[in-house]
Structure formats: C-alpha cells, structure tokens
Design an enzyme around this catalytic site. Structure first.
Site, mmCIF file in Angstrom:
data_model
loop_
_atom_site.group_PDB
_atom_site.id
_atom_site.type_symbol
_atom_site.label_atom_id
_atom_site.label_comp_id
_atom_site.label_asym_id
_atom_site.label_seq_id
_atom_site.Cartn_x
_atom_site.Cartn_y
_atom_site.Cartn_z
ATOM 1 N N ALA A 127 -8.474 -0.584 -4.017
ATOM 2 C CA ALA A 127 -7.300 0.190 -4.432
ATOM 3 C C ALA A 127 -7.704 1.288 -5.408
ATOM 4 O O ALA A 127 -7.233 2.417 -5.306
ATOM 5 C CB ALA A 127 -6.261 -0.718 -5.065
ATOM 6 N N ALA A 128 -8.557 0.947 -6.371
ATOM 7 C CA ALA A 128 -8.989 1.912 -7.386
ATOM 8 C C ALA A 128 -10.048 1.267 -8.263
ATOM 9 O O ALA A 128 -10.227 0.042 -8.256
ATOM 10 C CB ALA A 128 -7.807 2.354 -8.249
ATOM 11 N N VAL A 181 -13.003 -3.069 -10.393
ATOM 12 C CA VAL A 181 -12.722 -2.640 -9.023
ATOM 13 C C VAL A 181 -11.561 -3.492 -8.522
ATOM 14 O O VAL A 181 -11.688 -4.716 -8.416
ATOM 15 C CB VAL A 181 -13.957 -2.805 -8.116
ATOM 16 C CG1 VAL A 181 -13.649 -2.300 -6.709
ATOM 17 C CG2 VAL A 181 -15.165 -2.071 -8.708
ATOM 18 N N TYR A 182 -10.430 -2.834 -8.243
ATOM 19 C CA TYR A 182 -9.221 -3.529 -7.813
ATOM 20 C C TYR A 182 -9.098 -3.506 -6.294
ATOM 21 O O TYR A 182 -9.450 -2.515 -5.650
ATOM 22 C CB TYR A 182 -7.978 -2.884 -8.437
ATOM 23 C CG TYR A 182 -7.851 -3.197 -9.897
ATOM 24 C CD1 TYR A 182 -7.116 -4.299 -10.323
ATOM 25 C CD2 TYR A 182 -8.467 -2.414 -10.856
ATOM 26 C CE1 TYR A 182 -7.000 -4.607 -11.670
ATOM 27 C CE2 TYR A 182 -8.360 -2.710 -12.204
ATOM 28 C CZ TYR A 182 -7.620 -3.800 -12.594
ATOM 29 O OH TYR A 182 -7.518 -4.098 -13.929
ATOM 30 N N TYR A 183 -8.573 -4.596 -5.760
ATOM 31 C CA TYR A 183 -8.406 -4.756 -4.318
ATOM 32 C C TYR A 183 -6.957 -5.032 -3.970
ATOM 33 O O TYR A 183 -6.213 -5.602 -4.758
ATOM 34 C CB TYR A 183 -9.282 -5.911 -3.813
ATOM 35 C CG TYR A 183 -10.716 -5.500 -3.649
ATOM 36 C CD1 TYR A 183 -11.179 -5.017 -2.436
ATOM 37 C CD2 TYR A 183 -11.597 -5.554 -4.717
ATOM 38 C CE1 TYR A 183 -12.482 -4.599 -2.294
ATOM 39 C CE2 TYR A 183 -12.903 -5.140 -4.586
ATOM 40 C CZ TYR A 183 -13.349 -4.664 -3.360
ATOM 41 O OH TYR A 183 -14.650 -4.251 -3.228
#
Length: 175
Positions: free
Chosen positions: A103-104, A36-38
């Site tokens: 982000a995604a 999980v990207y931030y």
C-alpha cells in the site's frame, strides 16, 4: 493487548526532548524505521481500518497487525500483535505470493523514551513532518490510560489537538 495512544504534530522536537530530560525520561533508542504496509486480497484494510506492516529497524524485522481504531477520550486504542521475523524480505515475498499488495512505505527517524509504563516517541517522518506519540499498552483500562496520556502531553508542553489518523493514512491522503 490494547495500544492506547495519542499523536500530536509538533513544530519543534527539541523543546519536547528537553522536557523529557527534565522529567527524567529514559531514552531507549534513536533509530531509522521503514514500515512497509500491505493490503489484503480479500478485504480492503482502508475500509476495515486495519493495518498490516513489515517494519525494518535497527533490531531487525517485525510484522504487525493492528485492529480497527476506537476513540478513547482524546486518545485512540486498537488491538495490536507484533511478531519478530527472521527476514522481512522473505515475509514480504510470501505476502506478495499470497496476493497481498504493497500500500505504501513510511520512513522516519524515531527516538523512543520510557516514562514508567508510558512510551513517548519523537518522530521525524519523511514527507509529513515532526510528531510526538504517547502510548500505554494495557489489557483493559483504556480510559485511565487515555487520561494519563493527556496529562503527560500537558507536562511535555504539547497543546495542539490530537491526530487520530495514522502516518500511513496521512501519507496516502497527500498522494
């Protein structure tokens, strides 16, 4: 610590896997990973070429910061810091409260092999395809690391051009 790596798209993981076995690479694990990207509230990581992720895998949860990429021969290098966390969900709640935005999410099945100080991963990434990554962690000798990565790719029968974009960047460009 610098992570020097090269990534290649491959049509068939089985042929690479067979070569790894012949070269007596040691399989470490096969696992599902969800990353999980931030993005930060005070700067755009897409513009600064940084990454902040929370990874969930069989071992638990890890937060990772990656600095901007630097091209080294046919590989890329970037500063990387990893920290195991007791609860990825709690960390994600804290990030959200601090204004960080998701982000995604990148999901994949990953096989990890060791060949001396090299790590070779075979990735089947949801919505993107199959890839091989070859990496070395080093303190300073990134040129030698890049040369060794190139030689290992040839030994494994990987002959396509290296991919310098991350799975996150590839996924975002598809959306």
């Amino acid at each position: 610590m610098l992570e020097v790596e090269a990534k290649f798209a491959v049509p068939d993981l089985e042929s690479v896997r067979n070569r790894l076995v012949r070269l007596e690479a040691r399989m470490i694990t096969r696992q599902k990973e969800r990353d999980v990207y931030y993005n930060a509230p005070h700067r755009d990581f897409g513009e600064t070429d940084e990454a902040l992720r929370v990874r969930y895998d069989d071992a638990g949860s890890t937060v990772t910061y990656k600095g901007p990429k630097v091209r080294v021969g046919s590989a890329k290098a970037r500063e990387e810091f990893n920290l195991a966390v007791e609860s990825g969900e709690t960390l994600e709640a804290i990030l959200s409260r601090l204004g960080f935005r998701r982000a995604a999410t990148v999901s994949k099945v990953r096989e990890i092999y060791e060949m001396g100080d090299l790590t070779v991963t075979l990735d089947d990434v949801d919505d993107l395809g199959t890839f091989i990554e070859i990496e070395i962690l080093t303190e300073s000798d990134r040129d030698d690391a890049a040369a060794r990565i190139g030689a290992t790719a040839k030994e494994l029968g990987v002959d396509g051009p290296p991919i310098y974009t991350s799975y996150l960047e590839m996924l975002l460009s598809k959306q």
